[in-house]
Structure formats: structure tokens, C-alpha cells
Write a protein that holds these residues in place. Sequence first.
Motif, PDB file in Angstrom:
ATOM      1  N   PHE A   1       0.862  -1.182   0.000  1.00  0.00           N
ATOM      2  CA  PHE A   1       0.000   0.000   0.000  1.00  0.00           C
ATOM      3  C   PHE A   1       0.900   1.234   0.000  1.00  0.00           C
ATOM      4  CE2 PHE A   1      -2.335   3.069   2.874  1.00  0.00           C
ATOM      5  CZ  PHE A   1      -3.260   3.474   1.925  1.00  0.00           C
ATOM      6  N   VAL A   2       0.578   2.193  -0.858  1.00  0.00           N
ATOM      7  CA  VAL A   2       1.375   3.417  -0.978  1.00  0.00           C
ATOM      8  C   VAL A   2       0.461   4.613  -0.742  1.00  0.00           C
ATOM      9  CG1 VAL A   2       3.005   4.688  -2.417  1.00  0.00           C
ATOM     10  CG2 VAL A   2       2.680   2.242  -2.799  1.00  0.00           C
ATOM     11  N   LYS A   3       0.811   5.473   0.220  1.00  0.00           N
ATOM     12  CA  LYS A   3      -0.045   6.642   0.457  1.00  0.00           C
ATOM     13  C   LYS A   3       0.773   7.925   0.554  1.00  0.00           C
ATOM     14  CE  LYS A   3      -0.462   6.753   5.534  1.00  0.00           C
ATOM     15  NZ  LYS A   3      -1.416   6.739   6.662  1.00  0.00           N
ATOM     16  N   ASN A   4       0.043   9.046   0.578  1.00  0.00           N
ATOM     17  CA  ASN A   4       0.619  10.391   0.572  1.00  0.00           C
ATOM     18  C   ASN A   4       1.327  10.682  -0.753  1.00  0.00           C
ATOM     19  OD1 ASN A   4       0.756  12.849   1.945  1.00  0.00           O
ATOM     20  ND2 ASN A   4       2.891  12.505   2.520  1.00  0.00           N
ATOM     21  N   LEU A   5       0.764  10.139  -1.829  1.00  0.00           N
ATOM     22  CA  LEU A   5       1.296  10.398  -3.164  1.00  0.00           C
ATOM     23  C   LEU A   5       0.840  11.767  -3.650  1.00  0.00           C
ATOM     24  CD1 LEU A   5       0.540   6.969  -4.891  1.00  0.00           C
ATOM     25  CD2 LEU A   5       2.819   7.877  -4.409  1.00  0.00           C
TER      26      LEU A   5
ATOM     27  N   LYS B   1       1.434   5.045 -14.536  1.00  0.00           N
ATOM     28  CA  LYS B   1       2.686   4.671 -15.213  1.00  0.00           C
ATOM     29  C   LYS B   1       3.899   5.049 -14.376  1.00  0.00           C
ATOM     30  CE  LYS B   1       5.201   4.896 -19.584  1.00  0.00           C
ATOM     31  NZ  LYS B   1       6.501   4.879 -18.900  1.00  0.00           N
ATOM     32  N   GLN B   2       3.873   6.240 -13.777  1.00  0.00           N
ATOM     33  CA  GLN B   2       4.998   6.661 -12.943  1.00  0.00           C
ATOM     34  C   GLN B   2       5.136   5.753 -11.725  1.00  0.00           C
ATOM     35  OE1 GLN B   2       3.567  10.753 -12.639  1.00  0.00           O
ATOM     36  NE2 GLN B   2       5.480  11.485 -13.556  1.00  0.00           N
ATOM     37  N   LEU B   3       3.994   5.383 -11.123  1.00  0.00           N
ATOM     38  CA  LEU B   3       4.029   4.472  -9.980  1.00  0.00           C
ATOM     39  C   LEU B   3       4.603   3.124 -10.407  1.00  0.00           C
ATOM     40  CD1 LEU B   3       3.110   4.432  -6.952  1.00  0.00           C
ATOM     41  CD2 LEU B   3       1.073   3.212  -7.735  1.00  0.00           C
ATOM     42  N   PHE B   4       4.180   2.650 -11.560  1.00  0.00           N
ATOM     43  CA  PHE B   4       4.679   1.378 -12.091  1.00  0.00           C
ATOM     44  C   PHE B   4       6.188   1.460 -12.324  1.00  0.00           C
ATOM     45  CE2 PHE B   4       5.866  -1.425 -15.540  1.00  0.00           C
ATOM     46  CZ  PHE B   4       5.242  -2.623 -15.213  1.00  0.00           C
ATOM     47  N   ASP B   5       6.646   2.545 -12.939  1.00  0.00           N
ATOM     48  CA  ASP B   5       8.070   2.697 -13.245  1.00  0.00           C
ATOM     49  C   ASP B   5       8.920   2.734 -11.964  1.00  0.00           C
ATOM     50  OD1 ASP B   5       7.522   2.742 -15.935  1.00  0.00           O
ATOM     51  OD2 ASP B   5       7.592   4.927 -16.117  1.00  0.00           O
ATOM     52  N   ILE B   6       8.398   3.375 -10.915  1.00  0.00           N
ATOM     53  CA  ILE B   6       9.143   3.473  -9.655  1.00  0.00           C
ATOM     54  C   ILE B   6       9.341   2.099  -9.032  1.00  0.00           C
ATOM     55  CG2 ILE B   6       9.005   4.289  -7.257  1.00  0.00           C
ATOM     56  CD1 ILE B   6       7.525   6.796  -8.437  1.00  0.00           C
ATOM     57  N   PHE B   7       8.266   1.299  -9.008  1.00  0.00           N
ATOM     58  CA  PHE B   7       8.311   0.020  -8.286  1.00  0.00           C
ATOM     59  C   PHE B   7       8.771  -1.158  -9.138  1.00  0.00           C
ATOM     60  CE2 PHE B   7       5.696   2.526  -5.445  1.00  0.00           C
ATOM     61  CZ  PHE B   7       6.161   2.124  -4.205  1.00  0.00           C
ATOM     62  N   SER B   8       8.764  -1.007 -10.453  1.00  0.00           N
ATOM     63  CA  SER B   8       9.183  -2.126 -11.306  1.00  0.00           C
ATOM     64  C   SER B   8      10.671  -2.441 -11.158  1.00  0.00           C
ATOM     65  CB  SER B   8       8.857  -1.827 -12.778  1.00  0.00           C
ATOM     66  OG  SER B   8       9.534  -0.670 -13.222  1.00  0.00           O
ATOM     67  N   ALA B   9      11.422  -1.517 -10.555  1.00  0.00           N
ATOM     68  CA  ALA B   9      12.848  -1.767 -10.331  1.00  0.00           C
ATOM     69  C   ALA B   9      13.081  -2.889  -9.318  1.00  0.00           C
ATOM     70  CB  ALA B   9      13.518  -0.485  -9.837  1.00  0.00           C
ATOM     71  N   PHE B  10      12.044  -3.246  -8.555  1.00  0.00           N
ATOM     72  CA  PHE B  10      12.221  -4.232  -7.488  1.00  0.00           C
ATOM     73  C   PHE B  10      11.749  -5.635  -7.871  1.00  0.00           C
ATOM     74  CE2 PHE B  10      11.849  -0.048  -5.610  1.00  0.00           C
ATOM     75  CZ  PHE B  10      12.983  -0.005  -4.811  1.00  0.00           C
ATOM     76  N   GLY B  11      11.092  -5.751  -9.009  1.00  0.00           N
ATOM     77  CA  GLY B  11      10.639  -7.069  -9.426  1.00  0.00           C
ATOM     78  C   GLY B  11       9.437  -6.980 -10.341  1.00  0.00           C
TER      79      GLY B  11
ATOM     80  N   GLY C   1      -4.494  10.126  -3.888  1.00  0.00           N
ATOM     81  CA  GLY C   1      -3.241  10.245  -3.146  1.00  0.00           C
ATOM     82  C   GLY C   1      -2.724   8.947  -2.565  1.00  0.00           C
ATOM     83  N   TYR C   2      -3.317   7.818  -2.975  1.00  0.00           N
ATOM     84  CA  TYR C   2      -2.803   6.528  -2.532  1.00  0.00           C
ATOM     85  C   TYR C   2      -3.029   5.484  -3.623  1.00  0.00           C
ATOM     86  CZ  TYR C   2      -7.664   5.237  -1.353  1.00  0.00           C
ATOM     87  OH  TYR C   2      -9.003   4.957  -1.401  1.00  0.00           O
ATOM     88  N   GLY C   3      -2.300   4.377  -3.492  1.00  0.00           N
ATOM     89  CA  GLY C   3      -2.424   3.340  -4.509  1.00  0.00           C
ATOM     90  C   GLY C   3      -1.929   1.995  -4.001  1.00  0.00           C
ATOM     91  N   PHE C   4      -1.941   1.009  -4.900  1.00  0.00           N
ATOM     92  CA  PHE C   4      -1.603  -0.363  -4.535  1.00  0.00           C
ATOM     93  C   PHE C   4      -0.688  -0.963  -5.604  1.00  0.00           C
ATOM     94  CE2 PHE C   4      -5.845   0.835  -3.227  1.00  0.00           C
ATOM     95  CZ  PHE C   4      -5.840   0.550  -1.876  1.00  0.00           C
ATOM     96  N   VAL C   5       0.268  -1.747  -5.158  1.00  0.00           N
ATOM     97  CA  VAL C   5       1.164  -2.451  -6.079  1.00  0.00           C
ATOM     98  C   VAL C   5       1.237  -3.908  -5.634  1.00  0.00           C
ATOM     99  CG1 VAL C   5       3.476  -2.606  -7.071  1.00  0.00           C
ATOM    100  CG2 VAL C   5       2.541  -0.358  -6.441  1.00  0.00           C
ATOM    101  N   GLN C   6       1.002  -4.821  -6.568  1.00  0.00           N
ATOM    102  CA  GLN C   6       1.122  -6.245  -6.261  1.00  0.00           C
ATOM    103  C   GLN C   6       2.278  -6.828  -7.064  1.00  0.00           C
ATOM    104  OE1 GLN C   6      -2.252  -8.690  -7.188  1.00  0.00           O
ATOM    105  NE2 GLN C   6      -1.299 -10.567  -6.466  1.00  0.00           N
ATOM    106  N   PHE C   7       3.234  -7.389  -6.357  1.00  0.00           N
ATOM    107  CA  PHE C   7       4.380  -8.027  -6.994  1.00  0.00           C
ATOM    108  C   PHE C   7       4.124  -9.519  -7.187  1.00  0.00           C
ATOM    109  CE2 PHE C   7       6.375  -4.250  -5.199  1.00  0.00           C
ATOM    110  CZ  PHE C   7       7.251  -3.867  -6.207  1.00  0.00           C
TER     111      PHE C   7
END
Length: 245
Positions: A66-70, A77-87, A104-110
Motif C-alpha cells: 500500500f502506498v499513500k501520501n502520493l 505509469k509513474q508508480l509502475f516505473d518506480i516500483f518495477s525496479a524491485f521485481g 493520493g494513494y495506490g496499490f502495487v502487487q508483486f
Amino acid sequence: MLVSTTAAQSTSPTRSKEKGLVIILEENSATVLDVLNFTPLNNKPIHIMHSNRDHIMQRSGAANIFVKNLDKSISNKQLFDIFSAFGRIVSCKIATDVSGQSKGYGFVQFEQEEAARNAINEINGIVLNDKQVFVGPFIPKKERLNSLDKTKFSNVFVKNLSESTTIEDLENIFGKYGKITSAIVMREEDGKSKHFGFVNFENPDDAARAVQELNGQKFDNKEWYVGKALKKSERKLPLKVEAST
């Protein structure tokens, strides 16, 4: 090379669920993601993700964060680009209101739990577009509600207030989450702010939601701590535990 395509249908035979499955050769998948992901289709950006067949991992939520205070200008796309570096990412989405504006918040599933842990360790607390972001494990709603049921409270403690923060400011900010019965900014005898205060809600669920949404947010360039207001006996309890160890 395209192998097959399937569009998911809703219970209505004429209406799509707005998602589908496209099967392509593995060697072409990276190119498809790079070129087509988040490109507009019928005025809506499409989301292309690897299909995750590890249903146990999906149900456990172990690789979800969970990502907040964005900053509201940050895109999917920017959120994807930031976190895609980890897997490899299975899904990535910023929550939006009915007008399409970021909440101002979002979700990323690896795909892998290790990637999620690394992302949390590296990204939590960094500043993106002048806002310090919080990144942590995603907690399913059922677990959050169960946790809240065990710790019902209506009085909220807020600290690190700016010198100019008033009772009216607290009422306006916290009032968005429910009916407030009282609010106070603690002050010295000469009227100077002690930089902390209390807000009491009529409904404990509103108090819990305010804590969840406002803790860590910045107001007047001050990052607030917002949490349950502890009774005197509760504040002393950790000290007693430490003294006995």
C-alpha cells in the motif's frame, strides 16, 4: 507473436468486465509491456500486467503493498516505473475519485514477496514530488476491521502541529471523517501552542478512519502524527514492561 485473446464478460452478455487475457510468446512480453502499457484505448489508459498463476500468493496478499501520501500528479505509469525496479509487477493502480482525480494513494502487487519487502524497505519515507510517501504491506479490509473492533476509540491525539494551527483548523480537517464532539489545541499559559491537541469523534469508526488517513500527512510543512489518544494508565504500561525486562 499473438497466441489468443479472451475478453472477460459480466453477468450481462452484452457488457464487458473491462478486462481480458491475452496470450503471447514469452519472448515478446517485455516489448508489449514497454510499448503498450498505459497507452490510451477509447480514452482510457490500458493496464497490461503479467498473469499471476500463483493463486495461493494472490489470496495471501503477501506480495501486495500500500502506498499513500502520493502527490496527485503521479500517474499509474509513474508508480509502475518506480516500483518495477524491485521485481515483476502483477498489478499497479492509483485510487481515483469519480472524476478520475488521484486520491493520493495506490496499490502495487508483486509476483514475489521478496520484491514487495525490498520495495517497502527502499521506498518508504522517500520524498516524491515534495511529498514524503508511506509504503507498507497491504492489509485486507477484513483484517483492518477486525483490528479496529479490538481497539475501539473515539479520542484522537495529534502532534507536531504548526504554531498557527487552530481549533478551527482541526475541526475542518478532522470533520471530513465524521461528526466531532470536541477539539482542542493545547497551549502554554502565555497562549503559545504546545504543538499537540485532541479531537473527539462521536463515532469510533470515524476516529479510526481519520487516524488511518491523516497520520503522516503534512500540514503547514509539518508532518503530523495522528493516533489513538492513550489514557494515563495505557501510557504507563510500556514503561512498566521496560522496567521489568
